[in-house]
Design a protein around this motif. Structure first.
Motif, PDB file in Angstrom:
ATOM      1  N   UNK A  55     -10.656   6.179  -2.489  1.00  0.00           N
ATOM      2  CA  UNK A  55     -10.858   7.619  -2.648  1.00  0.00           C
ATOM      3  C   UNK A  55      -9.847   8.213  -3.636  1.00  0.00           C
ATOM      4  N   UNK A  56     -10.212   9.344  -4.165  1.00  0.00           N
ATOM      5  CA  UNK A  56      -9.354  10.073  -5.099  1.00  0.00           C
ATOM      6  C   UNK A  56      -9.675  11.552  -4.932  1.00  0.00           C
ATOM      7  N   UNK A  57      -9.200  12.117  -3.829  1.00  0.00           N
ATOM      8  CA  UNK A  57      -9.578  13.457  -3.437  1.00  0.00           C
ATOM      9  C   UNK A  57      -8.629  14.551  -3.874  1.00  0.00           C
ATOM     10  N   UNK A  58      -7.814  14.257  -4.895  1.00  0.00           N
ATOM     11  CA  UNK A  58      -6.953  15.265  -5.504  1.00  0.00           C
ATOM     12  C   UNK A  58      -7.288  15.316  -6.990  1.00  0.00           C
ATOM     13  N   UNK A  59      -6.683  16.233  -7.708  1.00  0.00           N
ATOM     14  CA  UNK A  59      -6.902  16.287  -9.145  1.00  0.00           C
ATOM     15  C   UNK A  59      -6.397  14.999  -9.793  1.00  0.00           C
ATOM     16  N   UNK A  60      -6.964  14.671 -10.951  1.00  0.00           N
ATOM     17  CA  UNK A  60      -6.485  13.500 -11.667  1.00  0.00           C
ATOM     18  C   UNK A  60      -5.004  13.579 -11.955  1.00  0.00           C
ATOM     19  N   UNK A  61      -4.529  14.759 -12.346  1.00  0.00           N
ATOM     20  CA  UNK A  61      -3.115  14.959 -12.657  1.00  0.00           C
ATOM     21  C   UNK A  61      -2.233  14.688 -11.448  1.00  0.00           C
ATOM     22  N   UNK A  62      -2.646  15.157 -10.271  1.00  0.00           N
ATOM     23  CA  UNK A  62      -1.851  14.957  -9.067  1.00  0.00           C
ATOM     24  C   UNK A  62      -1.819  13.481  -8.672  1.00  0.00           C
ATOM     25  N   UNK A  63      -2.934  12.790  -8.789  1.00  0.00           N
ATOM     26  CA  UNK A  63      -2.945  11.371  -8.450  1.00  0.00           C
ATOM     27  C   UNK A  63      -2.085  10.574  -9.425  1.00  0.00           C
ATOM     28  N   UNK A  64      -2.153  10.915 -10.702  1.00  0.00           N
ATOM     29  CA  UNK A  64      -1.280  10.270 -11.684  1.00  0.00           C
ATOM     30  C   UNK A  64       0.190  10.460 -11.311  1.00  0.00           C
ATOM     31  N   UNK A 118       0.723  16.053   0.561  1.00  0.00           N
ATOM     32  CA  UNK A 118       1.247  16.307  -0.786  1.00  0.00           C
ATOM     33  C   UNK A 118       2.152  15.210  -1.336  1.00  0.00           C
ATOM     34  N   UNK A 119       2.790  14.436  -0.458  1.00  0.00           N
ATOM     35  CA  UNK A 119       3.740  13.427  -0.896  1.00  0.00           C
ATOM     36  C   UNK A 119       3.288  12.023  -0.495  1.00  0.00           C
ATOM     37  N   UNK A 120       3.360  11.057  -1.425  1.00  0.00           N
ATOM     38  CA  UNK A 120       2.953   9.694  -1.061  1.00  0.00           C
ATOM     39  C   UNK A 120       3.954   9.034  -0.136  1.00  0.00           C
ATOM     40  N   UNK A 131       0.835  -1.198   0.000  1.00  0.00           N
ATOM     41  CA  UNK A 131       0.000   0.000   0.000  1.00  0.00           C
ATOM     42  C   UNK A 131       0.871   1.250   0.000  1.00  0.00           C
ATOM     43  N   UNK A 132       0.262   2.343  -0.417  1.00  0.00           N
ATOM     44  CA  UNK A 132       0.863   3.670  -0.276  1.00  0.00           C
ATOM     45  C   UNK A 132      -0.251   4.662   0.003  1.00  0.00           C
ATOM     46  N   UNK A 133      -0.031   5.542   0.969  1.00  0.00           N
ATOM     47  CA  UNK A 133      -0.968   6.631   1.234  1.00  0.00           C
ATOM     48  C   UNK A 133      -0.530   7.784   0.330  1.00  0.00           C
ATOM     49  N   UNK A 134      -1.227   7.932  -0.781  1.00  0.00           N
ATOM     50  CA  UNK A 134      -0.821   8.922  -1.783  1.00  0.00           C
ATOM     51  C   UNK A 134      -0.963  10.340  -1.264  1.00  0.00           C
ATOM     52  N   UNK A 135      -1.984  10.580  -0.469  1.00  0.00           N
ATOM     53  CA  UNK A 135      -2.209  11.890   0.153  1.00  0.00           C
ATOM     54  C   UNK A 135      -3.177  11.709   1.301  1.00  0.00           C
TER      55      UNK A 135
END
Length: 264
Positions: free
Chosen positions: A29-38, A256-258, A5-9
């Motif tokens: 969940x995906x609570x950041x912009x698509x670009x940021x999650x990518x 901000x950082x995974x 696992x990784x906690x992306x944000x």
């Protein structure tokens, strides 16, 4: 293959968690912009095109901001309960019917080799829920966005190997901070967020004699600090004779950082 696992944000500005087994790669969940999650996925060596689906806990923007765009861009199935679907539809945009799935609170199901158990939390959303995941004898549980930790939640968490646990705010920082009283009352209420002090008390009951990795999550940018959250929880655990060097390993998360990709 290991359960990773990784906690992306994690935080008041956005939340997303990545899970991986031999056969499944999921986002919770995906609570950041698509670009940021990518970008965050690429930092941990994962291509967004490899994701198999998105589980949604509830409809607040810090949990769904990138859900729609990622689903459409990569043809990702979305799993949420009926009330959450109804509450978030206007925010995430049009989703094809073949990518819409219902995953109701209090139910269990599986994605190939990854078993999931959902449970309700106390939060001011339509039907908020979080999840406990099981693979190869290991358990990872996510418990954030709740005003308090019920006996049922604590009972589920007691067998976890890795626990992602809310430590949202410091009580004094919140009370003396800039938020209007209506917002402070919401955060402090039973449908708000768990404080550092309450997180420590709940964890003291959950952990007891078990070895566990605990990630302190969903920290408020305005009303908390990583060091303060960790110190408050650690002091409470030590007061209950829980060894925070060997038994419970407290870990930070970041808005901000995974976190590095780690084994559960």
């Amino acid at each position: 293959m290991s359960f990773k696992f990784s906690i992306l944000a994690s935080g008041s500005t956005g939340n997303a968690i990545y899970l991986e087994t031999g056969k499944q790669r999921l986002l919770v969940d995906a609570g950041l912009s698509g670009k940021k999650i990518e970008s965050s996925l690429k930092q941990i060596g994962v291509s967004p095109s490899e994701i198999d689906g998105i589980l949604v806990s509830h409809e607040h923007s810090d949990h769904i901001k990138g859900v729609g765009i990622l689903s459409r861009r990569y043809q990702l199935p979305i799993y949420a309960n009926e009330k959450t679907w109804n509450a978030m539809e206007k925010s995430i945009g049009s989703i094809p019917s073949d990518l819409r799935f219902h995953a109701e609170r209090g139910k269990s199901w599986s994605f190939e080799d990854l078993a999931v158990e959902s449970f309700g939390v106390s939060h001011d959303a339509a039907d908020p829920m979080f999840f406990s995941f099981y693979h190869a004898g290991k358990q990872l549980m996510i418990l954030t966005d709740t005003g308090y930790v019920s006996d049922h939640m604590a009972g589920m968490a007691k067998e976890a190997d890795t626990l992602i646990f809310e430590s949202n705010h410091d009580m004094d920082m919140l009370r003396m901070g800039k938020y209007p009283w209506s917002v402070k009352r919401r955060i402090l209420g039973d449908e708000g967020h768990v404080s550092n002090a309450d997180a420590g008390t709940a964890l003291a009951d959950i952990v007891k004699d078990r070895r566990m990795n605990v990630y302190l999550a969903h920290l408020s940018l305005d009303n908390n600090m990583k060091d303060l959250a960790r110190m408050t929880v650690e002091q409470t655990l030590n007061q209950h004779d829980i060894d925070t060097q060997a038994a419970v390993r407290l870990q930070d998360t970041d808005p901000y950082q995974p976190t590095p990709l780690r084994i559960v």
